[in-house]
Design a protein around this motif. Structure first.
Motif, PDB file in Angstrom:
ATOM      1  N   ALA A 216       0.851  -1.192   0.000  1.00 54.09           N
ATOM      2  CA  ALA A 216       0.000   0.000   0.000  1.00 54.09           C
ATOM      3  C   ALA A 216       0.885   1.239   0.000  1.00 54.09           C
ATOM      4  CB  ALA A 216      -0.926   0.003   1.214  1.00 54.09           C
TER       5      ALA A 216
ATOM      6  N   GLU B  51       0.819   5.236  -1.145  1.00 54.23           N
ATOM      7  CA  GLU B  51       0.231   6.451  -1.718  1.00 54.23           C
ATOM      8  C   GLU B  51       1.188   7.050  -2.745  1.00 54.23           C
ATOM      9  OE1 GLU B  51      -1.697  10.680  -0.160  1.00 54.23           O
ATOM     10  OE2 GLU B  51      -0.656   9.356   1.231  1.00 54.23           O
TER      11      GLU B  51
ATOM     12  N   LEU C 126      -1.871  -1.580  -3.916  1.00 51.28           N
ATOM     13  CA  LEU C 126      -2.762  -0.433  -3.745  1.00 51.28           C
ATOM     14  C   LEU C 126      -1.891   0.802  -3.878  1.00 51.28           C
ATOM     15  CD1 LEU C 126      -5.528   0.821  -2.992  1.00 51.28           C
ATOM     16  CD2 LEU C 126      -4.783   0.704  -0.594  1.00 51.28           C
TER      17      LEU C 126
ATOM     18  N   TYR D 187      -3.480   5.656  -3.737  1.00 48.82           N
ATOM     19  CA  TYR D 187      -4.832   5.735  -3.176  1.00 48.82           C
ATOM     20  C   TYR D 187      -5.065   7.134  -2.609  1.00 48.82           C
ATOM     21  CZ  TYR D 187      -2.427   4.737   1.282  1.00 48.82           C
ATOM     22  OH  TYR D 187      -1.584   4.758   2.371  1.00 48.82           O
ATOM     23  N   SER D 188      -6.300   7.570  -2.648  1.00 52.86           N
ATOM     24  CA  SER D 188      -6.618   8.951  -2.279  1.00 52.86           C
ATOM     25  C   SER D 188      -7.422   9.075  -0.999  1.00 52.86           C
ATOM     26  CB  SER D 188      -7.395   9.631  -3.430  1.00 52.86           C
ATOM     27  OG  SER D 188      -8.568   8.894  -3.730  1.00 52.86           O
ATOM     28  N   SER D 189      -7.836   7.955  -0.430  1.00 52.08           N
ATOM     29  CA  SER D 189      -8.600   8.027   0.813  1.00 52.08           C
ATOM     30  C   SER D 189      -8.219   6.874   1.728  1.00 52.08           C
ATOM     31  CB  SER D 189     -10.103   7.992   0.543  1.00 52.08           C
ATOM     32  OG  SER D 189     -10.515   6.688   0.184  1.00 52.08           O
ATOM     33  N   LYS D 190      -8.367   7.112   3.019  1.00 46.51           N
ATOM     34  CA  LYS D 190      -8.061   6.074   3.991  1.00 46.51           C
ATOM     35  C   LYS D 190      -8.997   4.890   3.852  1.00 46.51           C
ATOM     36  CE  LYS D 190      -6.865   5.671   8.862  1.00 46.51           C
ATOM     37  NZ  LYS D 190      -6.779   6.398  10.151  1.00 46.51           N
ATOM     38  N   ASP D 191     -10.223   5.137   3.398  1.00 43.93           N
ATOM     39  CA  ASP D 191     -11.187   4.058   3.221  1.00 43.93           C
ATOM     40  C   ASP D 191     -10.665   2.989   2.262  1.00 43.93           C
ATOM     41  OD1 ASP D 191     -12.941   5.208   4.976  1.00 43.93           O
ATOM     42  OD2 ASP D 191     -14.182   6.149   3.437  1.00 43.93           O
ATOM     43  N   GLU D 192      -9.925   3.419   1.240  1.00 42.40           N
ATOM     44  CA  GLU D 192      -9.354   2.458   0.293  1.00 42.40           C
ATOM     45  C   GLU D 192      -8.348   1.555   0.992  1.00 42.40           C
ATOM     46  OE1 GLU D 192      -8.336   4.081  -3.767  1.00 42.40           O
ATOM     47  OE2 GLU D 192      -8.727   5.966  -2.723  1.00 42.40           O
TER      48      GLU D 192
ATOM     49  N   ALA E 257     -10.161  -0.931   3.339  1.00 45.06           N
ATOM     50  CA  ALA E 257     -10.779  -2.029   2.593  1.00 45.06           C
ATOM     51  C   ALA E 257      -9.729  -3.041   2.125  1.00 45.06           C
ATOM     52  CB  ALA E 257     -11.550  -1.476   1.402  1.00 45.06           C
ATOM     53  N   ALA E 258      -8.580  -2.529   1.687  1.00 51.29           N
ATOM     54  CA  ALA E 258      -7.548  -3.417   1.136  1.00 51.29           C
ATOM     55  C   ALA E 258      -6.893  -4.283   2.205  1.00 51.29           C
ATOM     56  CB  ALA E 258      -6.489  -2.588   0.413  1.00 51.29           C
TER      57      ALA E 258
END
Length: 306
Positions: free
Chosen positions: A6, A8, A33, A36-41, A44-45
């Protein structure tokens, strides 16, 4: 088992390919990942991840809570203050870093900043040379040792202070051990910071230490902005217009310092110490190898939590 990378700010393509080869050749699944632009992503991952590789990405308590199968987190780089160690330890999750993989890159940047300071930020005026000047290294870990090596090439006199490093390691590197913090600052024209941000070190470098620097002194910070007492730094620069502060970890008050003190300060646009192709590749592949070593053989040589 699934290994999640993960990032960013993604690894270089060559690093990703090397990570993939390490992970998949060990029989594990790789998931990326990137950007990614949001913590929600991220939340989820990580839900199905057994291992997590990050760069400067924040692995907070809620990220750990969202990953019921997580066994190991590897921070590709030396610093690991972006990972909640207490939350990981409570779950029995191993946290590792990859020490030494970006140390040369950071050390080279130290001297880029040092040359800028010595040559008055390249403003066209007459500056000074590094040769023959005294350099004090505040913490003699992997980066500090590379700084010492490069400093020798510049013809500098080098000393270091590190209560966790034996004197013999310094003397073997041609470096003079120092055991008094005030002497480190008062006796050296240049001081290079390499201490981590811990409860003991946060805000520990302030007015009293900085104003000990000799005339024309330069403080170089490629470690963490949190170790600087920013109010004390501002007062020191005001009271000592002959000293400079250069960093690739800009303080929160960077804009104010730049406006007030001009060429006494220099900050890179973002943290750039490890931003080389070589460091990116080395740290990423090292992280993948450490994940495999732990998942397959239980090896946690670079563990940083209990």
């Amino acid at each position: 088992m699934k290994v999640l990378v993960a990032t960013e700010k993604p690894f270089a393509a060559e690093a990703v390919e090397g990570i993939r080869q390490e992970i998949e050749s060990a029989g594990y699944e790789l998931e990326l990942l990137e950007k990614y632009s949001s913590k929600d992503e991220l939340l989820a991952a990580v839900a199905t991840a057994d291992a997590l590789i990050v760069r400067s990405d924040k692995v907070t308590a809620d990220v750990i809570a969202a990953a019921p199968a997580l066994k190991i987190v590897v921070r590709a780089g030396a610093g690991y203050d972006n990972v909640d160690l207490a939350a990981a330890s409570e779950r029995g999750i191993v946290v590792e870093n990859t020490p030494g993989q970006n140390s040369n890159a950071v050390a080279e940047l130290v001297f880029g900043l040092a040359v800028m300071a010595a040559r008055n930020m390249l403003d066209g005026t007459s500056g000074s040379e590094l040769k023959g000047k005294r350099l004090g290294i505040h913490a003699f870990g992997q980066v500090g040792r590379n700084v010492a090596r490069i400093a020798k090439g510049f013809g500098m006199e080098v000393c270091a202070l590190d209560p966790y490093c034996p004197d013999s390691a310094m003397t073997d590197a041609g470096v003079t051990p120092v055991h008094d913090l005030r002497s480190l600052y008062s006796d050296n024209r240049y001081v290079s910071l390499h201490i981590p941000a811990t409860p003991e070190t946060r805000g520990s470098v302030g007015y009293d230490l900085i104003t000990l620097l000799p005339k024309g002194g330069v403080l170089i910070n490629t470690a963490r902005k949190e170790v600087i007492d920013e109010e004390g730094l501002a007062r020191a620069l005001a009271d000592r217009p002959d000293i400079k502060y250069v960093a690739d970890v800009a303080p929160d008050c960077a804009a104010d310092l730049s406006a007030r003190f001009g060429k006494q300060v220099l900050f890179t646009p973002k943290k750039m110490g490890a931003q080389t192709a070589e460091a990116n590749i080395n740290a990423g592949i090292a992280a993948a190898r450490q994940v495999v070593a732990y998942l397959r053989d239980g090896i946690d040589r670079f563990r940083v939590n209990k």
